[in-house]
Design an enzyme around this catalytic site. Structure first.
Site, short mmCIF file in Angstrom:
data_model
loop_
_atom_site.label_atom_id
_atom_site.label_comp_id
_atom_site.label_asym_id
_atom_site.label_seq_id
_atom_site.Cartn_x
_atom_site.Cartn_y
_atom_site.Cartn_z
CE LYS A 273 2.44 -0.52 0.17
NZ LYS A 273 1.20 0.15 -0.30
CG ASP A 278 1.51 4.91 2.37
OD1 ASP A 278 2.05 5.99 2.07
OD2 ASP A 278 0.63 4.34 1.67
CE LYS A 285 -1.89 6.40 2.65
NZ LYS A 285 -2.82 6.10 1.55
CG ASP A 296 0.96 0.50 3.20
OD1 ASP A 296 0.20 -0.34 2.67
OD2 ASP A 296 1.46 1.46 2.58
CG ASP A 355 -0.99 7.77 -0.74
OD1 ASP A 355 -0.27 6.96 -0.11
OD2 ASP A 355 -2.16 8.02 -0.42
CD GLU A 357 3.09 3.71 -0.62
OE1 GLU A 357 2.26 4.49 -1.13
OE2 GLU A 357 2.75 2.75 0.09
NE ARG A 359 0.60 2.04 -7.72
CZ ARG A 359 -0.64 2.36 -8.08
NH1 ARG A 359 -0.92 2.66 -9.33
NH2 ARG A 359 -1.61 2.37 -7.18
N1 BES Z 1 -1.22 1.67 1.29
C1 BES Z 1 -2.11 2.35 0.42
C2 BES Z 1 -3.33 1.52 0.07
C3 BES Z 1 -4.38 1.40 1.13
C4 BES Z 1 -5.24 2.44 1.39
C5 BES Z 1 -4.55 0.20 1.78
C6 BES Z 1 -6.23 2.29 2.35
C7 BES Z 1 -5.55 0.05 2.70
C8 BES Z 1 -6.38 1.09 2.99
C9 BES Z 1 -1.40 2.69 -0.88
O1 BES Z 1 -0.05 2.98 -0.78
C10 BES Z 1 -2.07 3.90 -1.43
O2 BES Z 1 -1.98 4.92 -0.82
N2 BES Z 1 -2.72 3.74 -2.56
C11 BES Z 1 -3.44 4.81 -3.16
C12 BES Z 1 -3.19 4.76 -4.64
C13 BES Z 1 -3.68 5.96 -5.38
C14 BES Z 1 -2.84 7.17 -5.01
C15 BES Z 1 -3.59 5.69 -6.86
C16 BES Z 1 -4.91 4.63 -2.84
O3 BES Z 1 -5.38 3.50 -2.82
O4 BES Z 1 -5.56 5.63 -2.59
ZN ZN Z 2 0.93 2.14 0.79
MN MN Z 3 0.29 5.01 -0.36
#
Ligand code: BES
Ligand code: ZN
Ligand code: MN
Length: 503
Positions: A273, A278, A285, A296, A355, A357, A359
């Protein structure tokens, strides 16, 4: 080339040239436990005696990372001796990296050092030690007006057991190769997102191809290419950004050789990834901590690093790596919550949260490797979910797999090299949570088990019978806060895994 400027060698015996102004004697390093036991090679009794005396004089307790140096006795014809505490011998296996970090701090201001490696410490720990030692030298000073000078240390000799010299040489070469991969991963991951755009990340992959022109081929696909391939999920992420999304494909011909019409032979596939930033997109966010989303792209960074390490080590296997490079931004052209997009394999996805994204870019990359290669196994690596950080903290990466051999190989590699992962579940009961009532899949599974439902989403894109594993490195790829920095994880795990698969 991302390597440290320290020359390392293993020698069976310590041979000291006569000291001169330009050639000072190396600092001699020994290790001692909290019981006062010195782990030195018995062939070097003179230093062991010396260290024994120093332990008594300095009231040295041998605690983990405790350091004492015998400068007072340092004469031009006899080197200074430093003792590093290892703490309890029983716990040494878990503390190798800490001992290595203390060693680096103790030697960094000397030009050269000789480390008397203990008989009781095995090959595996030797490898871990060298990786952690070199890691101590890492700096990211690119954006400082006045970068600090590199540390003085340029030569390190590790004195081993005579009869295992070849094993030590091999372990050392592997550790140095792994370090070059870790440095590569850190250098790209620490870079600011206005500089390291998706195109720049793809360019770093191109550079790897130039550095290893004999064994590596790199192709970069842009958004037009991805449109032709029907990668609607990937493109839905990058459509809101002014930065073009890129798919960098790195082919390493370690087994079949890079000929004119070369084709990879059942390669291991790595997929990373690579979100260079992000923001969350329309599902934006919160501001606090958003800056850390420059990391990210840690999955792509680690995959790129592992490829450099594999090529440097000359591992005899074929590998294909795909870096899914994109930026997730809010704009008038961004994907909206409730949009439906179609992946390369025809599956439709309802985007309920922009968010989620990672996947979306990964599912098309997973389709791509299965469409174009016959992978022996696919490993994807991603800073995928905050939920994984809640579940496992920053110590272990989340490890998911549909295949026992791949699972064990990755677990073992992590244990061997001290870059740990923890096996997580993929039960059907979790998978159900990502069914959509309007498309084939939805991109979130609700508030519970977020790391697991994300893994289930990826698994929907894995063909029947295809061995696959997923590493959620959201908690392990970087250190948060004021001293924020990439850890270079899981380059070591991946490189050791690749080594275990090479024949
Ligand atoms: N890149 C983030 C995951 C992340 C968050 C990694 C904080 C490290 C620290 C990912 O793209 C994301 O935003 N995931 C969301 C998924 C949710 C919307 C289902 C998350 O983890 O909040
Ligand atoms: Zn992300
Ligand atoms: Mn995200």
């Amino acid at each position: 080339m991302p390597t440290s400027n320290i020359a390392l060698a293993v020698q069976a015996k310590l041979t000291l040239k006569k000291a001169s102004k330009t050639n000072p004697l190396p600092l001699i390093v020994l290790f001692a436990t909290d019981k006062g036991e010195i782990l030195g090679n018995l062939e070097h009794a003179e230093y062991i005696d010396r260290a024994g005396a120093l332990i008594k004089q300095a009231n040295f307790k041998g605690g983990l990372g405790e350091t004492v140096t015998d400068y007072a006795l340092h004469a031009t014809d006899f080197p200074a001796v430093t003792i590093i505490g290892t703490g309890s011998l029983n716990k040494l296996a878990d503390n190798i990296a800490k001992v290595a970090k203390a060693t680096y701090q103790a030697i960094k201001n000397n030009k050269s050092a000789a480390i008397l490696w203990g008989d009781t410490i095995c090959q595996r720990h030797f490898t871990q030690f060298v990786i952690a030692l070199l890691d101590g030298a890492y700096r990211f000073e690119r954006h400082k007006a006045k970068p600090k000078d590199a540390d003085a240390i340029t030569n390190i000799t590790i004195i081993s057991n005579k009869d295992e010299q070849q094993d030590y040489d091999a372990a050392l070469a592997f550790a140095i190769a792994t370090d070059s991969g870790i440095v590569q991963a850190k250098d790209v991951a620490n870079e600011a997102p206005n500089i390291l755009t998706p195109s720049q990340l793809a360019k770093a992959a191109k550079q790897l191809g130039k550095d290893f022109a004999d064994s590596i081929d790199v192709t970069v696909l842009g958004e037009k290419d991805m449109e032709k391939l029907g990668m609607g999920c990937f493109l839905s992420v990058s459509q809101g950004s002014d930065q073009e999304g890129k798919l960098a494909v790195i082919e390493y011909y370690g087994k079949s050789g890079k000929g004119k019409k070369a084709k990879l032979d059942n390669p291991i596939a790595l997929v990373g990834k690579g979100l260079t930033f992000d923001s969350g997109g329309i599902s934006i966010k919160p501001s606090a901590g958003m800056e850390e989303m420059k990391f990210d792209m840690g999955g792509a960074a680690a995959v790129l690093g592992a490829m450099r390490a594999a090529a440097t080590a000359g591992l005899e296997l074929d590998i294909v790596a795909v870096l899914a490079c994109a930026e997730n931004m809010p704009s008038g052209s961004s994907v909206r919550p409730s949009d439906i997009v179609t992946a390369m394999n025809g599956l439709t996805v309802e985007v309920l949260n922009t968010d989620a994204e990672g996947r979306l870019v990964l599912c098309d990359a997973l389709c791509y490797v299965q469409e174009n290669y016959t992978p022996k196994a696919i490993i994807d690596v991603a800073t995928l979910t905050g939920a994984c950080v809640v579940a496992l903290g920053s110590h272990r990466s989340g490890l998911y797999s549909n295949d026992e051999d791949t699972l064990f190989a990755l677990e073992n590699a992590g244990e061997f090299i001290n870059d740990l992962a923890w096996h997580m579940p993929l039960d059907a009961a979790y998978d159900e949570l990502i069914n959509s009532n309007i498309a084939d899949i939805q991109n979130i599974g609700g508030p519970k088990g977020g790391s697991i439902t994300a893994a289930c989403f990826l698994q929907r894109f894995i063909k029947e019978g295809q061995a696959w594993a997923h590493l959620d490195i959201a908690g392990t790829a970087w250190i948060s806060g004021k001293d924020k920095t990439s850890t270079g994880r899981p380059v070591a795990l991946l490189t050791q895994y690749l080594r275990s698969q090479a024949k």
